[in-house]
Motif scaffolding. Structure first.
Motif, PDB file in Angstrom:
ATOM      1  N   ASP A  65      -7.859  26.570  32.929  1.00 49.50           N
ATOM      2  CA  ASP A  65      -7.487  25.575  31.922  1.00 49.50           C
ATOM      3  C   ASP A  65      -6.345  24.688  32.407  1.00 49.50           C
ATOM      4  O   ASP A  65      -6.267  23.506  32.047  1.00 49.50           O
ATOM      5  N   PHE A  66      -5.449  25.239  33.225  1.00 47.56           N
ATOM      6  CA  PHE A  66      -4.385  24.410  33.793  1.00 47.56           C
ATOM      7  C   PHE A  66      -4.950  23.487  34.874  1.00 47.56           C
ATOM      8  O   PHE A  66      -4.510  22.336  34.998  1.00 47.56           O
ATOM      9  N   CYS A  67      -5.911  23.976  35.641  1.00 40.84           N
ATOM     10  CA  CYS A  67      -6.604  23.099  36.600  1.00 40.84           C
ATOM     11  C   CYS A  67      -7.233  21.923  35.855  1.00 40.84           C
ATOM     12  O   CYS A  67      -7.128  20.759  36.284  1.00 40.84           O
ATOM     13  N   ALA A 115       5.465  23.950  48.195  1.00 41.21           N
ATOM     14  CA  ALA A 115       6.215  23.558  46.996  1.00 41.21           C
ATOM     15  C   ALA A 115       5.626  24.264  45.784  1.00 41.21           C
ATOM     16  O   ALA A 115       4.406  24.458  45.688  1.00 41.21           O
ATOM     17  N   TYR A 116       6.487  24.659  44.873  1.00 41.53           N
ATOM     18  CA  TYR A 116       6.071  25.262  43.615  1.00 41.53           C
ATOM     19  C   TYR A 116       6.355  24.306  42.464  1.00 41.53           C
ATOM     20  O   TYR A 116       7.398  23.641  42.445  1.00 41.53           O
ATOM     21  N   SER A 117       5.459  24.286  41.503  1.00 43.82           N
ATOM     22  CA  SER A 117       5.736  23.579  40.259  1.00 43.82           C
ATOM     23  C   SER A 117       6.669  24.434  39.419  1.00 43.82           C
ATOM     24  O   SER A 117       7.070  25.537  39.812  1.00 43.82           O
ATOM     25  N   ASP A 118       7.003  23.938  38.248  1.00 46.17           N
ATOM     26  CA  ASP A 118       7.683  24.769  37.259  1.00 46.17           C
ATOM     27  C   ASP A 118       6.789  25.967  36.948  1.00 46.17           C
ATOM     28  O   ASP A 118       5.568  25.916  37.113  1.00 46.17           O
ATOM     29  N   GLY A 119       7.406  27.047  36.498  1.00 50.79           N
ATOM     30  CA  GLY A 119       6.644  28.261  36.211  1.00 50.79           C
ATOM     31  C   GLY A 119       5.801  28.113  34.958  1.00 50.79           C
ATOM     32  O   GLY A 119       6.333  27.839  33.879  1.00 50.79           O
ATOM     33  N   TYR A 120       4.490  28.297  35.087  1.00 45.36           N
ATOM     34  CA  TYR A 120       3.602  28.173  33.929  1.00 45.36           C
ATOM     35  C   TYR A 120       3.180  29.537  33.380  1.00 45.36           C
ATOM     36  O   TYR A 120       2.479  29.619  32.370  1.00 45.36           O
ATOM     37  N   TYR A 121       3.627  30.608  34.035  1.00 49.58           N
ATOM     38  CA  TYR A 121       3.337  31.963  33.548  1.00 49.58           C
ATOM     39  C   TYR A 121       4.370  32.918  34.133  1.00 49.58           C
ATOM     40  O   TYR A 121       4.862  32.713  35.251  1.00 49.58           O
ATOM     41  N   ALA A 122       4.717  33.954  33.374  1.00 53.91           N
ATOM     42  CA  ALA A 122       5.622  35.001  33.850  1.00 53.91           C
ATOM     43  C   ALA A 122       4.911  36.339  33.715  1.00 53.91           C
ATOM     44  O   ALA A 122       4.365  36.666  32.662  1.00 53.91           O
ATOM     45  N   SER A 123       4.900  37.087  34.810  1.00 55.14           N
ATOM     46  CA  SER A 123       4.124  38.330  34.855  1.00 55.14           C
ATOM     47  C   SER A 123       4.965  39.498  35.345  1.00 55.14           C
ATOM     48  O   SER A 123       5.645  39.397  36.376  1.00 55.14           O
ATOM     49  N   GLY A 237       5.216  16.925  35.410  1.00 59.18           N
ATOM     50  CA  GLY A 237       5.151  16.121  34.189  1.00 59.18           C
ATOM     51  C   GLY A 237       4.052  16.598  33.253  1.00 59.18           C
ATOM     52  O   GLY A 237       4.237  16.657  32.032  1.00 59.18           O
ATOM     53  N   VAL A 238       2.906  16.950  33.821  1.00 60.65           N
ATOM     54  CA  VAL A 238       1.792  17.477  33.022  1.00 60.65           C
ATOM     55  C   VAL A 238       2.204  18.792  32.357  1.00 60.65           C
ATOM     56  O   VAL A 238       1.970  19.001  31.155  1.00 60.65           O
ATOM     57  N   LEU A 239       2.817  19.684  33.123  1.00 56.75           N
ATOM     58  CA  LEU A 239       3.231  20.980  32.580  1.00 56.75           C
ATOM     59  C   LEU A 239       4.284  20.810  31.490  1.00 56.75           C
ATOM     60  O   LEU A 239       4.234  21.484  30.452  1.00 56.75           O
ATOM     61  N   ALA A 248       0.320  24.366  26.048  1.00 60.92           N
ATOM     62  CA  ALA A 248       0.506  25.525  26.920  1.00 60.92           C
ATOM     63  C   ALA A 248       0.441  26.823  26.130  1.00 60.92           C
ATOM     64  O   ALA A 248      -0.155  27.816  26.582  1.00 60.92           O
ATOM     65  N   LYS A 249       1.036  26.829  24.944  1.00 57.71           N
ATOM     66  CA  LYS A 249       0.977  28.026  24.104  1.00 57.71           C
ATOM     67  C   LYS A 249      -0.446  28.276  23.618  1.00 57.71           C
ATOM     68  O   LYS A 249      -0.882  29.428  23.506  1.00 57.71           O
ATOM     69  N   GLN A 250      -1.173  27.208  23.332  1.00 59.05           N
ATOM     70  CA  GLN A 250      -2.567  27.351  22.902  1.00 59.05           C
ATOM     71  C   GLN A 250      -3.411  28.000  23.997  1.00 59.05           C
ATOM     72  O   GLN A 250      -4.256  28.856  23.717  1.00 59.05           O
ATOM     73  N   VAL A 251      -3.169  27.598  25.251  1.00 64.04           N
ATOM     74  CA  VAL A 251      -3.896  28.203  26.365  1.00 64.04           C
ATOM     75  C   VAL A 251      -3.539  29.692  26.474  1.00 64.04           C
ATOM     76  O   VAL A 251      -4.412  30.537  26.679  1.00 64.04           O
TER      77      VAL A 251
END
Length: 275
Positions: A65-67, A115-123, A237-239, A248-251
């Motif tokens: 879904d992020f892709c 390069a890493y984007s901002d963190g979109y998940y924490a595990s 910017g997208v994130l 993001a919360k919906q995903v």
């Protein structure tokens, strides 16, 4: 004649260098828009992040879904490319994929390469053991054999938190889990989320216990090549927009939330990863 040849060679060399320089400075963001396709590398074997739909066999999940969101923001088609855990960074560095969204946990070593984007998940990364083995805590596996996915942060976490353990690696989490179930290793390291799924699947036949404490807390980001500031800025910017709008919360809730088998609450926000 000799002077002419020297001049011709010099001119040719200059042209080649200019071409190489132009290629090296090419804007990947513009290239993606021009070709009309975003190639997103993902695992395809890691439910609920990227895995086949049982009915359609189409790859779906949290990472997918992020892709899709990034491709939509660029108004281009999405092409998913299945890659192994160990191949994530090489595929990116060799330009076989544009971005990687594939359970890619941040580590200092990886951050030197890409390069890493901002963190979109924490595990949380944890270790499980067969209930019949009698292991109750992580420290009980000191000096034991522990399986993990090759090239994963789980593997790194075992080596760091259980330095005397013998780490056996496999190409994907199911194979590493099977090794534990067959008694080839005493423990199995992977994300807490995947362990919850494995635990549910085996509770009636060959139950497992998830051991405490956790190996580490891992932040996942979108992987990109370092020399592409335009793409990096766009993805972040997208994130950021997905966080602000609640998408993001919906995903998260769609794949991991209270109405799923995982029943998790989202305890993080998309923000820069602090090394």
């Amino acid at each position: 004649m000799f002077i002419f040849k020297q001049s011709a060679i010099a001119a040719l060399t200059t042209a080649v260098l200019m071409t190489v320089s132009f290629s090296a400075s090419a804007d990947q963001l513009a290239d993606i828009k021009q070709k009309g396709t975003l190639i997103c590398g993902t695992l395809g074997t890691a439910e609920p992040f990227s895995f086949p739909n049982p009915s359609t066999r189409e790859i779906q999940g949290y990472d997918v879904d992020f892709c899709k969101a990034i491709a939509k923001s660029l108004n281009v088609k999405l092409e998913l490319k299945m890659i192994s855990v160990a191949a994530r960074i090489p595929e990116l560095q060799q330009s076989r994929v544009d971005i990687v969204i594939a359970n890619l946990g941040w580590t200092p070593e990886r951050a030197e390469q890409i390069a890493y984007s901002d963190g979109y998940y924490a595990s949380l990364q944890k270790v499980a053991a067969r209930r019949s083995s009698g292991y109750k805590s992580l420290n009980d596996l000191t000096g034991k054999r522990v399986s993990a996915t090759k090239g994963s942060t789980s593997e790194l976490g075992v080596r760091k938190s259980l330095p005397t353990a013998s780490t056996t690696t496999f190409q994907d989490p199911p194979a590493a889990f099977l090794a534990m179930q067959q008694g080839k290793v005493e423990g199995f390291a992977v994300s807490e989320l995947m362990l919850v799924k494995f635990k549910q699947q085996t509770e009636d036949s060959s139950p497992i216990d998830i051991l405490e404490p956790a190996l580490m807390n891992e932040y996942w980001g979108v992987g990109m090549r370092k020399e592409e500031p335009g793409l990096i800025k766009h993805v972040n910017g997208v994130l950021e927009n997905m966080e602000k709008t609640g998408e993001a919360k919906q995903v998260f809730d769609k794949w991991l939330g209270p109405n799923t088998a995982y029943k998790l609450q989202r305890g993080f926000k998309i923000e820069p990863i602090k090394g």
